[in-house]
Design a protein around this motif. Structure first.
Motif, PDB file in Angstrom:
ATOM      1  N   LEU A   1     -31.881   8.530 -12.528  1.00  0.00           N
ATOM      2  CA  LEU A   1     -32.754   9.191 -11.554  1.00  0.00           C
ATOM      3  C   LEU A   1     -32.273  10.610 -11.248  1.00  0.00           C
ATOM      4  O   LEU A   1     -33.086  11.524 -11.069  1.00  0.00           O
ATOM      5  N   SER A   2     -30.957  10.798 -11.190  1.00  0.00           N
ATOM      6  CA  SER A   2     -30.408  12.145 -10.977  1.00  0.00           C
ATOM      7  C   SER A   2     -30.762  13.061 -12.142  1.00  0.00           C
ATOM      8  O   SER A   2     -31.061  14.249 -11.949  1.00  0.00           O
ATOM      9  N   LEU A   3     -30.738  12.502 -13.356  1.00  0.00           N
ATOM     10  CA  LEU A   3     -31.086  13.290 -14.537  1.00  0.00           C
ATOM     11  C   LEU A   3     -32.540  13.747 -14.479  1.00  0.00           C
ATOM     12  O   LEU A   3     -32.859  14.882 -14.844  1.00  0.00           O
ATOM     13  N   VAL A   4     -33.424  12.875 -14.015  1.00  0.00           N
ATOM     14  CA  VAL A   4     -34.845  13.239 -13.901  1.00  0.00           C
ATOM     15  C   VAL A   4     -35.010  14.431 -12.961  1.00  0.00           C
ATOM     16  O   VAL A   4     -35.715  15.401 -13.277  1.00  0.00           O
ATOM     17  N   ILE A   5     -34.364  14.364 -11.798  1.00  0.00           N
ATOM     18  CA  ILE A   5     -34.450  15.456 -10.835  1.00  0.00           C
ATOM     19  C   ILE A   5     -33.833  16.728 -11.412  1.00  0.00           C
ATOM     20  O   ILE A   5     -34.396  17.829 -11.300  1.00  0.00           O
ATOM     21  N   ALA A   6     -32.663  16.590 -12.047  1.00  0.00           N
ATOM     22  CA  ALA A   6     -31.993  17.756 -12.629  1.00  0.00           C
ATOM     23  C   ALA A   6     -32.841  18.382 -13.735  1.00  0.00           C
ATOM     24  O   ALA A   6     -32.923  19.605 -13.850  1.00  0.00           O
ATOM     25  N   PHE A   7     -33.490  17.536 -14.538  1.00  0.00           N
ATOM     26  CA  PHE A   7     -34.343  18.020 -15.634  1.00  0.00           C
ATOM     27  C   PHE A   7     -35.499  18.849 -15.074  1.00  0.00           C
ATOM     28  O   PHE A   7     -35.773  19.961 -15.545  1.00  0.00           O
ATOM     29  N   LEU A   8     -36.171  18.320 -14.050  1.00  0.00           N
ATOM     30  CA  LEU A   8     -37.311  19.025 -13.456  1.00  0.00           C
ATOM     31  C   LEU A   8     -36.867  20.320 -12.782  1.00  0.00           C
ATOM     32  O   LEU A   8     -37.501  21.372 -12.951  1.00  0.00           O
ATOM     33  N   LEU A   9     -35.770  20.248 -12.018  1.00  0.00           N
ATOM     34  CA  LEU A   9     -35.256  21.461 -11.372  1.00  0.00           C
ATOM     35  C   LEU A   9     -34.796  22.484 -12.414  1.00  0.00           C
ATOM     36  O   LEU A   9     -34.930  23.690 -12.210  1.00  0.00           O
ATOM     37  N   GLY A  10     -34.262  21.982 -13.526  1.00  0.00           N
ATOM     38  CA  GLY A  10     -33.827  22.877 -14.585  1.00  0.00           C
ATOM     39  C   GLY A  10     -34.990  23.633 -15.203  1.00  0.00           C
ATOM     40  O   GLY A  10     -34.899  24.843 -15.440  1.00  0.00           O
ATOM     41  N   LEU A  11     -36.100  22.932 -15.450  1.00  0.00           N
ATOM     42  CA  LEU A  11     -37.287  23.592 -16.006  1.00  0.00           C
ATOM     43  C   LEU A  11     -37.835  24.618 -15.019  1.00  0.00           C
ATOM     44  O   LEU A  11     -38.201  25.735 -15.398  1.00  0.00           O
ATOM     45  N   ILE A  12     -37.898  24.232 -13.730  1.00  0.00           N
ATOM     46  CA  ILE A  12     -38.400  25.153 -12.708  1.00  0.00           C
ATOM     47  C   ILE A  12     -37.474  26.365 -12.577  1.00  0.00           C
ATOM     48  O   ILE A  12     -37.927  27.514 -12.515  1.00  0.00           O
ATOM     49  N   GLY A  13     -36.162  26.095 -12.549  1.00  0.00           N
ATOM     50  CA  GLY A  13     -35.195  27.168 -12.418  1.00  0.00           C
ATOM     51  C   GLY A  13     -35.221  28.120 -13.605  1.00  0.00           C
ATOM     52  O   GLY A  13     -35.151  29.344 -13.435  1.00  0.00           O
ATOM     53  N   ALA A  14     -35.336  27.556 -14.821  1.00  0.00           N
ATOM     54  CA  ALA A  14     -35.381  28.398 -16.021  1.00  0.00           C
ATOM     55  C   ALA A  14     -36.641  29.254 -16.022  1.00  0.00           C
ATOM     56  O   ALA A  14     -36.588  30.452 -16.346  1.00  0.00           O
ATOM     57  N   SER A  15     -37.775  28.655 -15.646  1.00  0.00           N
ATOM     58  CA  SER A  15     -39.029  29.416 -15.591  1.00  0.00           C
ATOM     59  C   SER A  15     -38.934  30.532 -14.565  1.00  0.00           C
ATOM     60  O   SER A  15     -39.415  31.649 -14.795  1.00  0.00           O
ATOM     61  N   ALA A  16     -38.290  30.237 -13.419  1.00  0.00           N
ATOM     62  CA  ALA A  16     -38.139  31.255 -12.374  1.00  0.00           C
ATOM     63  C   ALA A  16     -37.228  32.381 -12.842  1.00  0.00           C
ATOM     64  O   ALA A  16     -37.494  33.560 -12.582  1.00  0.00           O
ATOM     65  N   LYS A  17     -36.151  32.047 -13.555  1.00  0.00           N
ATOM     66  CA  LYS A  17     -35.226  33.083 -14.009  1.00  0.00           C
ATOM     67  C   LYS A  17     -35.848  33.960 -15.093  1.00  0.00           C
ATOM     68  O   LYS A  17     -35.442  35.115 -15.276  1.00  0.00           O
ATOM     69  N   LEU A  18     -36.824  33.421 -15.811  1.00  0.00           N
ATOM     70  CA  LEU A  18     -37.498  34.196 -16.854  1.00  0.00           C
ATOM     71  C   LEU A  18     -38.761  34.872 -16.334  1.00  0.00           C
ATOM     72  O   LEU A  18     -39.449  35.565 -17.086  1.00  0.00           O
ATOM     73  N   SER A  19     -39.068  34.647 -15.051  1.00  0.00           N
ATOM     74  CA  SER A  19     -40.272  35.220 -14.455  1.00  0.00           C
ATOM     75  C   SER A  19     -40.165  36.743 -14.359  1.00  0.00           C
ATOM     76  O   SER A  19     -39.072  37.298 -14.194  1.00  0.00           O
ATOM     77  N   LYS A  20     -41.311  37.405 -14.437  1.00  0.00           N
ATOM     78  CA  LYS A  20     -41.345  38.856 -14.273  1.00  0.00           C
ATOM     79  C   LYS A  20     -41.336  39.251 -12.800  1.00  0.00           C
ATOM     80  O   LYS A  20     -41.125  40.418 -12.474  1.00  0.00           O
ATOM     81  N   ARG A  21     -41.569  38.270 -11.919  1.00  0.00           N
ATOM     82  CA  ARG A  21     -41.558  38.540 -10.481  1.00  0.00           C
ATOM     83  C   ARG A  21     -40.131  38.467  -9.941  1.00  0.00           C
ATOM     84  O   ARG A  21     -39.362  37.578 -10.299  1.00  0.00           O
ATOM     85  N   ARG A  22     -39.784  39.386  -9.071  1.00  0.00           N
ATOM     86  CA  ARG A  22     -38.411  39.467  -8.584  1.00  0.00           C
ATOM     87  C   ARG A  22     -38.020  38.297  -7.692  1.00  0.00           C
ATOM     88  O   ARG A  22     -36.909  37.763  -7.801  1.00  0.00           O
ATOM     89  N   THR A  23     -38.922  37.909  -6.779  1.00  0.00           N
ATOM     90  CA  THR A  23     -38.562  36.887  -5.789  1.00  0.00           C
ATOM     91  C   THR A  23     -38.110  35.574  -6.427  1.00  0.00           C
ATOM     92  O   THR A  23     -37.010  35.093  -6.127  1.00  0.00           O
ATOM     93  N   PRO A  24     -38.934  34.954  -7.303  1.00  0.00           N
ATOM     94  CA  PRO A  24     -38.455  33.713  -7.914  1.00  0.00           C
ATOM     95  C   PRO A  24     -37.226  33.909  -8.787  1.00  0.00           C
ATOM     96  O   PRO A  24     -36.357  33.038  -8.855  1.00  0.00           O
ATOM     97  N   ARG A  25     -37.133  35.069  -9.429  1.00  0.00           N
ATOM     98  CA  ARG A  25     -35.970  35.334 -10.277  1.00  0.00           C
ATOM     99  C   ARG A  25     -34.697  35.437  -9.453  1.00  0.00           C
ATOM    100  O   ARG A  25     -33.663  34.868  -9.815  1.00  0.00           O
ATOM    101  N   TYR A  26     -34.753  36.124  -8.326  1.00  0.00           N
ATOM    102  CA  TYR A  26     -33.586  36.253  -7.455  1.00  0.00           C
ATOM    103  C   TYR A  26     -33.218  34.924  -6.813  1.00  0.00           C
ATOM    104  O   TYR A  26     -32.036  34.591  -6.672  1.00  0.00           O
ATOM    105  N   MET A  27     -34.231  34.151  -6.416  1.00  0.00           N
ATOM    106  CA  MET A  27     -33.965  32.844  -5.805  1.00  0.00           C
ATOM    107  C   MET A  27     -33.288  31.906  -6.797  1.00  0.00           C
ATOM    108  O   MET A  27     -32.327  31.210  -6.465  1.00  0.00           O
TER     109      MET A  27
END
Length: 235
Positions: free
Chosen positions: A24-50
């Protein structure tokens, strides 16, 4: 099943709980990882900085310290809010929040390893050939189709080695949940060792369980690597 002075069944029952906690921890980590990676690759500053702040803080603080901060700090913080609500409502809102140890362990470990997964997925997304994405657009694929048919399969091929390493570490990190009172096999073995006074009798089987789980995991990730490398020259 080993009896271990009568503690064997409960300890190996705790092993099942450990597996559930890890998955169950892996499922949460996997989803947060996808969201985090997408945010870090975003062209918008706010999600990238967060996302950058999230991965920097989590990866820079030891897991044990984070476990204490998230579990006890989060609990105290929420109860401080309920105390404030009690005061401003003149006693009409009266509640005390308690964390379920299993749910708290899942959320905490998932939140911690989501940061590591985010970096793994970010690197994997960057490794996908951009020309194939452009080709998908030229064929008229939607963004969803490009992600599903081109980006995700190839990203997974690049991410699997790091994903496997993160899973192995996450699996062993589940031993830390004993500090917040969850009766996993480590806590049960600790209690049994204190009662009987024979620590090796209880911790060697626990170590073997972890060894078997990591060996099975390595075998499973090897199969996934073969699957996602199908058709790739030199894979």
């Amino acid at each position: 099943m080993l009896d271990l002075h009568g503690y064997g069944p409960s300890i190996f029952g705790g092993a099942i709980l450990t597996i559930e906690l890890a998955v169950l921890s892996l499922v949460i980590a996997f989803l947060l990882g996808l969201i985090g990676a997408s945010a870090k690759l975003s062209k918008r500053r706010t999600p990238r900085y967060m996302a950058t702040a999230y991965t920097t803080v989590i990866r820079g603080v030891p897991d044990l310290v984070l476990m204490f901060l998230i579990y006890y700090g989060g609990l105290n913080g929420l109860n401080a809010v309920t105390d404030w609500l009690y005061e401003i409502s003149d006693g009409e809102i009266d509640m005390v929040i308690r964390f379920n140890e299993f749910a708290a362990g899942v959320v905490t470990i998932g939140f911690i390893y989501g940061a590591y997964m985010a970096e793994t997925f970010r690197g994997a997304f960057l490794a996908v050939d951009h020309g194939q994405i452009e080709a998908g657009k030229a064929y008229g694929m939607t963004s969803k189709q490009i992600f599903k048919r081109i980006m995700f399969p190839q990203m997974m091929r690049h991410a699997l080695p790091g994903l496997g390493n993160n899973w192995q570490v996450l699996l062993k990190t589940t031993a830390l949940v004993s500090i917040i009172g969850l009766s996993d096999m480590v806590k049960l073995a600790t209690d049994a060792a204190k009662s009987v006074g024979e620590p090796f009798l209880f911790f060697i089987p626990v170590a073997l369980v972890y060894l078997v789980l990591t060996a099975l995991s390595e075998w499973g990730f090897r199969i996934l690597r073969v699957r996602y490398s199908a058709g790739v020259v030199g894979a």
